[in-house]
Design a protein around this motif. Structure first.
Motif, PDB file in Angstrom:
ATOM      1  N   VAL A  37       1.385  -1.488  -0.081  1.00 44.46           N
ATOM      2  CA  VAL A  37      -0.018   0.138   0.444  1.00 44.46           C
ATOM      3  C   VAL A  37       0.761   1.373  -0.182  1.00 44.46           C
ATOM      4  O   VAL A  37       1.477   0.944   0.501  1.00 44.46           O
ATOM      5  CB  VAL A  37      -1.026  -0.084   1.280  1.00 44.46           C
ATOM      6  CG1 VAL A  37      -1.657   1.235   1.375  1.00 44.46           C
ATOM      7  CG2 VAL A  37      -1.701  -1.595   1.317  1.00 44.46           C
ATOM      8  N   THR A  38       1.089   2.053  -1.228  1.00 42.69           N
ATOM      9  CA  THR A  38       1.721   3.459  -0.829  1.00 42.69           C
ATOM     10  C   THR A  38       0.542   4.630  -1.700  1.00 42.69           C
ATOM     11  O   THR A  38      -0.285   4.223  -2.375  1.00 42.69           O
ATOM     12  CB  THR A  38       2.935   2.760  -2.086  1.00 42.69           C
ATOM     13  OG1 THR A  38       3.768   4.021  -2.069  1.00 42.69           O
ATOM     14  CG2 THR A  38       2.767   2.582  -3.600  1.00 42.69           C
ATOM     15  N   GLY A  39       1.417   5.148  -1.929  1.00 42.79           N
ATOM     16  CA  GLY A  39       0.582   6.360  -2.725  1.00 42.79           C
ATOM     17  C   GLY A  39       1.940   6.843  -4.406  1.00 42.79           C
ATOM     18  O   GLY A  39       2.418   5.904  -4.023  1.00 42.79           O
ATOM     19  N   VAL A  58      -5.827   3.221  -6.863  1.00 50.13           N
ATOM     20  CA  VAL A  58      -4.930   2.104  -8.967  1.00 50.13           C
ATOM     21  C   VAL A  58      -4.364   0.609  -7.498  1.00 50.13           C
ATOM     22  O   VAL A  58      -3.862   0.585  -7.095  1.00 50.13           O
ATOM     23  CB  VAL A  58      -4.607   2.739  -9.549  1.00 50.13           C
ATOM     24  CG1 VAL A  58      -4.061   2.419 -10.627  1.00 50.13           C
ATOM     25  CG2 VAL A  58      -5.116   3.919 -10.033  1.00 50.13           C
ATOM     26  N   ASP A  59      -4.624  -0.613  -9.121  1.00 48.36           N
ATOM     27  CA  ASP A  59      -4.431  -1.601  -8.166  1.00 48.36           C
ATOM     28  C   ASP A  59      -3.190  -1.915  -8.947  1.00 48.36           C
ATOM     29  O   ASP A  59      -4.027  -1.460 -10.417  1.00 48.36           O
ATOM     30  CB  ASP A  59      -5.264  -2.903  -7.668  1.00 48.36           C
ATOM     31  CG  ASP A  59      -6.161  -2.775  -6.439  1.00 48.36           C
ATOM     32  OD1 ASP A  59      -5.660  -2.233  -5.627  1.00 48.36           O
ATOM     33  OD2 ASP A  59      -7.112  -2.894  -6.643  1.00 48.36           O
ATOM     34  N   GLU A  60      -2.135  -2.403  -9.141  1.00 49.00           N
ATOM     35  CA  GLU A  60      -1.387  -2.556 -10.016  1.00 49.00           C
ATOM     36  C   GLU A  60      -0.302  -4.434 -10.252  1.00 49.00           C
ATOM     37  O   GLU A  60      -0.463  -3.778  -8.824  1.00 49.00           O
ATOM     38  CB  GLU A  60      -1.269  -1.813 -11.260  1.00 49.00           C
ATOM     39  CG  GLU A  60       0.181  -0.935  -9.918  1.00 49.00           C
ATOM     40  CD  GLU A  60       0.970   0.420 -10.054  1.00 49.00           C
ATOM     41  OE1 GLU A  60       2.352   0.699 -10.097  1.00 49.00           O
ATOM     42  OE2 GLU A  60       0.023   1.092 -10.570  1.00 49.00           O
ATOM     43  N   ARG A  66       1.925  -7.255  -5.696  1.00 48.94           N
ATOM     44  CA  ARG A  66       0.582  -6.452  -5.662  1.00 48.94           C
ATOM     45  C   ARG A  66       1.056  -5.083  -5.950  1.00 48.94           C
ATOM     46  O   ARG A  66       1.185  -5.339  -3.871  1.00 48.94           O
ATOM     47  CB  ARG A  66      -0.803  -7.158  -5.416  1.00 48.94           C
ATOM     48  CG  ARG A  66      -1.890  -6.740  -5.314  1.00 48.94           C
ATOM     49  CD  ARG A  66      -3.186  -7.523  -5.242  1.00 48.94           C
ATOM     50  NE  ARG A  66      -2.656  -8.794  -5.386  1.00 48.94           N
ATOM     51  CZ  ARG A  66      -3.342  -9.122  -6.756  1.00 48.94           C
ATOM     52  NH1 ARG A  66      -3.496  -8.256  -7.614  1.00 48.94           N
ATOM     53  NH2 ARG A  66      -2.970 -10.407  -7.609  1.00 48.94           N
ATOM     54  N   ILE A  67       0.472  -3.997  -6.234  1.00 52.05           N
ATOM     55  CA  ILE A  67       0.579  -3.064  -5.583  1.00 52.05           C
ATOM     56  C   ILE A  67      -1.020  -1.898  -5.266  1.00 52.05           C
ATOM     57  O   ILE A  67      -1.797  -2.013  -6.450  1.00 52.05           O
ATOM     58  CB  ILE A  67       1.455  -2.010  -5.983  1.00 52.05           C
ATOM     59  CG1 ILE A  67       2.792  -2.397  -6.565  1.00 52.05           C
ATOM     60  CG2 ILE A  67       1.350  -0.478  -5.845  1.00 52.05           C
ATOM     61  CD1 ILE A  67       3.869  -1.802  -7.275  1.00 52.05           C
ATOM     62  N   ARG A  68      -1.340  -1.698  -3.980  1.00 53.01           N
ATOM     63  CA  ARG A  68      -2.310  -0.274  -3.976  1.00 53.01           C
ATOM     64  C   ARG A  68      -2.251   1.245  -4.027  1.00 53.01           C
ATOM     65  O   ARG A  68      -1.569   0.770  -2.830  1.00 53.01           O
ATOM     66  CB  ARG A  68      -3.213  -0.674  -2.834  1.00 53.01           C
ATOM     67  CG  ARG A  68      -4.228  -0.171  -2.486  1.00 53.01           C
ATOM     68  CD  ARG A  68      -5.589   0.449  -3.321  1.00 53.01           C
ATOM     69  NE  ARG A  68      -6.181  -1.119  -3.597  1.00 53.01           N
ATOM     70  CZ  ARG A  68      -7.150  -1.647  -2.717  1.00 53.01           C
ATOM     71  NH1 ARG A  68      -7.615  -0.616  -1.045  1.00 53.01           N
ATOM     72  NH2 ARG A  68      -7.742  -2.794  -3.006  1.00 53.01           N
ATOM     73  N   ASP A 100      -8.670  -2.341   3.335  1.00 49.03           N
ATOM     74  CA  ASP A 100      -9.099  -3.723   3.046  1.00 49.03           C
ATOM     75  C   ASP A 100      -7.666  -4.276   2.249  1.00 49.03           C
ATOM     76  O   ASP A 100      -7.776  -5.596   1.953  1.00 49.03           O
ATOM     77  CB  ASP A 100      -9.988  -3.734   2.363  1.00 49.03           C
ATOM     78  CG  ASP A 100     -10.117  -2.726   0.985  1.00 49.03           C
ATOM     79  OD1 ASP A 100      -9.548  -1.859   0.411  1.00 49.03           O
ATOM     80  OD2 ASP A 100      -9.512  -3.150  -0.502  1.00 49.03           O
ATOM     81  N   ALA A 101      -6.827  -3.992   1.778  1.00 48.54           N
ATOM     82  CA  ALA A 101      -5.773  -4.601   0.675  1.00 48.54           C
ATOM     83  C   ALA A 101      -4.971  -4.829   2.094  1.00 48.54           C
ATOM     84  O   ALA A 101      -3.967  -5.671   2.013  1.00 48.54           O
ATOM     85  CB  ALA A 101      -4.473  -3.999   0.111  1.00 48.54           C
TER      86      ALA A 101
END
Length: 420
Positions: A37-39, A58-60, A66-68, A100-101
């Motif tokens: 989880v980052t900006g 955005v999810d990528e 996996r990055i949120r 939630d991530a």
């Protein structure tokens, strides 16, 4: 394990902001499932990195990671108000759009800078029952005070006290608290962090940056026999660079060339000081583009690290120390404490007394007398030391071992008695 990383800074941001990304990919290579989880990336310009567009979330995927990404106010200028909005907006978005991530994790690694990251960290810890490893990358509020971020006067002292209490709450809630240098560990112990919580995990460098590429010597008109001392970074009060100017003035060896790259609050003063003294062996390059930094690293035969005496210097480990060692370059450290110890233990260079132009000048003369070939050998010793002590692989193993111990401990921890 299913491992989470909570950090405001992440790829493709450069320099110290890239280091959480190196950890994420190293953990994925070790067989773990990794969520971040980052900006949205905006460091160091304060503008969104090209290719990104702000959104609530955005999810990528980046390889196996996996990055949120969650919304924030992009800023990285000298305005304390805008920086606070930057920090607070990420924390709030991570709590609302990223929590939630963080559900279902076995363990969570948290980079503590900025300390506003405590908001989503506490949610994961207490709502999702996720064990937390808090990695103290900066000592707050000390770093904010030393940088001038809080200003001065009674209000700043009140803010500092509030930050100190906030940090103590972060330390209490974390299952483990990692420190990046021995001095920082001693400081945290002195502030009440229990010894059984503390774990030494020094930071690594951005090993994705090429160690060698064509240098700038020909472009800058530097002769093959000349020894280049390079400084790259912030030009501020905390770096204490005035003695370097005075030291270069006192070294009359024609082989010495000092390159200073960067910008900051003391840049004009340093330029004026060098001009008044007629320091023809000093060249100010200004702030170089990011893609030119590897070439500057290759240009320097010796790289300069300095901190103003007192304050945080005894327990600060500038990230450029690891970057220099990883690049296989020699270094000259004019600082107290842990950074000087690394220079000595690694065999990679020279140590001078912080704030002492005579001591710094002596080290510069020794570097010139050694010559470029022998300085190259010092750099090779530094790279070997880096591989053993600071590398991403070593850091990831230490993080993995700590997270696994936390998970095992949480599984064996007795449940509180039922009150029903």
């Amino acid at each position: 394990m299913l491992i989470g990383l909570l950090t405001q800074w992440f790829d493709p941001e450069p320099g110290p902001a890239a280091l959480p990304g190196r950890l994420a990919h190293a953990l994925a290579r070790r067989g773990h499932e990794v969520r971040v989880v980052t900006g949205f990336p905006n460091y160091p310009t304060g503008r969104l990195t090209p290719g990104y567009r702000m959104a609530r979330r955005v999810d990528e995927m980046d390889g196996d990671v996996r990055i949120r990404r969650v919304a924030l106010y992009p800023s990285h200028d000298r305005s304390a108000a805008r920086r606070l909005v930057n920090y607070g907006s990420f924390a709030g978005s991570a709590l609302i759009s990223g929590a939630d991530a963080l559900r279902g994790l076995d363990a969570l690694w948290v980079g503590n800078s900025p300390i506003s990251v405590a908001m989503p960290m506490w949610y994961a810890r207490y709502m999702h029952r996720v064990p937390v490893l808090l990695h103290v990358l900066d000592i707050w509020p000390d770093s904010a005070v030393a940088s001038g971020f809080l200003g001065g006067g009674p209000l700043s002292r009140g803010l500092a006290r509030g930050m100190a209490g906030w940090c103590e709450a972060m330390y209490r809630s974390a299952d483990r608290v990692a420190y990046v240098s021995p001095g920082a560990g001693g400081l945290l112990a002195g502030r009440g962090v229990p010894p059984e919580k503390l774990v030494y995990i020094p930071m690594w460098a951005d090993e994705a940056t090429p160690v060698r590429q064509p240098d700038l010597r020909a472009e800058l008109g530097i002769r093959p026999d000349q020894v280049v001392l390079s400084y790259a970074g912030a030009l501020g009060e905390a770096q204490g660079l005035d003695p370097l100017i005075d030291a270069c003035v006192r070294v009359d060896d024609p082989r010495l060339v000092c390159l200073i790259a960067g910008s900051g609050t003391t840049e004009d003063r340093l330029r004026a000081r060098a001009a008044r003294a007629g320091a023809s062996n000093i060249r100010f390059l200004g702030r170089l583009p990011r893609d030119r930094m590897p070439a500057l690293m290759a240009t320097g035969d010796v790289h300069y690290v300095s901190l103003r005496p007192g304050g945080m210097s005894a327990y600060t480990m500038p990230s450029k120390v690891q970057a220099i060692l990883a690049a296989g370059r020699a270094l000259l450290v004019a600082a107290e404490g842990d950074a000087a110890t690394v220079a000595q233990d690694s065999g990679a260079g020279f140590v001078a007394r912080a704030g002492d132009p005579d001591s710094i000048g002596t080290a510069l003369r020794e570097a010139c007398d050694l010559g470029r070939e022998k300085l190259e050998l010092l750099g090779q010793a530094g790279r070997s030391y880096y591989d053993q002590v600071f590398s991403v692989a070593v850091g990831a193993e230490r993080v993995e071992q700590t997270l696994r111990a936390m998970v095992d401990g949480s599984r064996t921890r007795p449940r509180p008695p039922s009150t029903g």
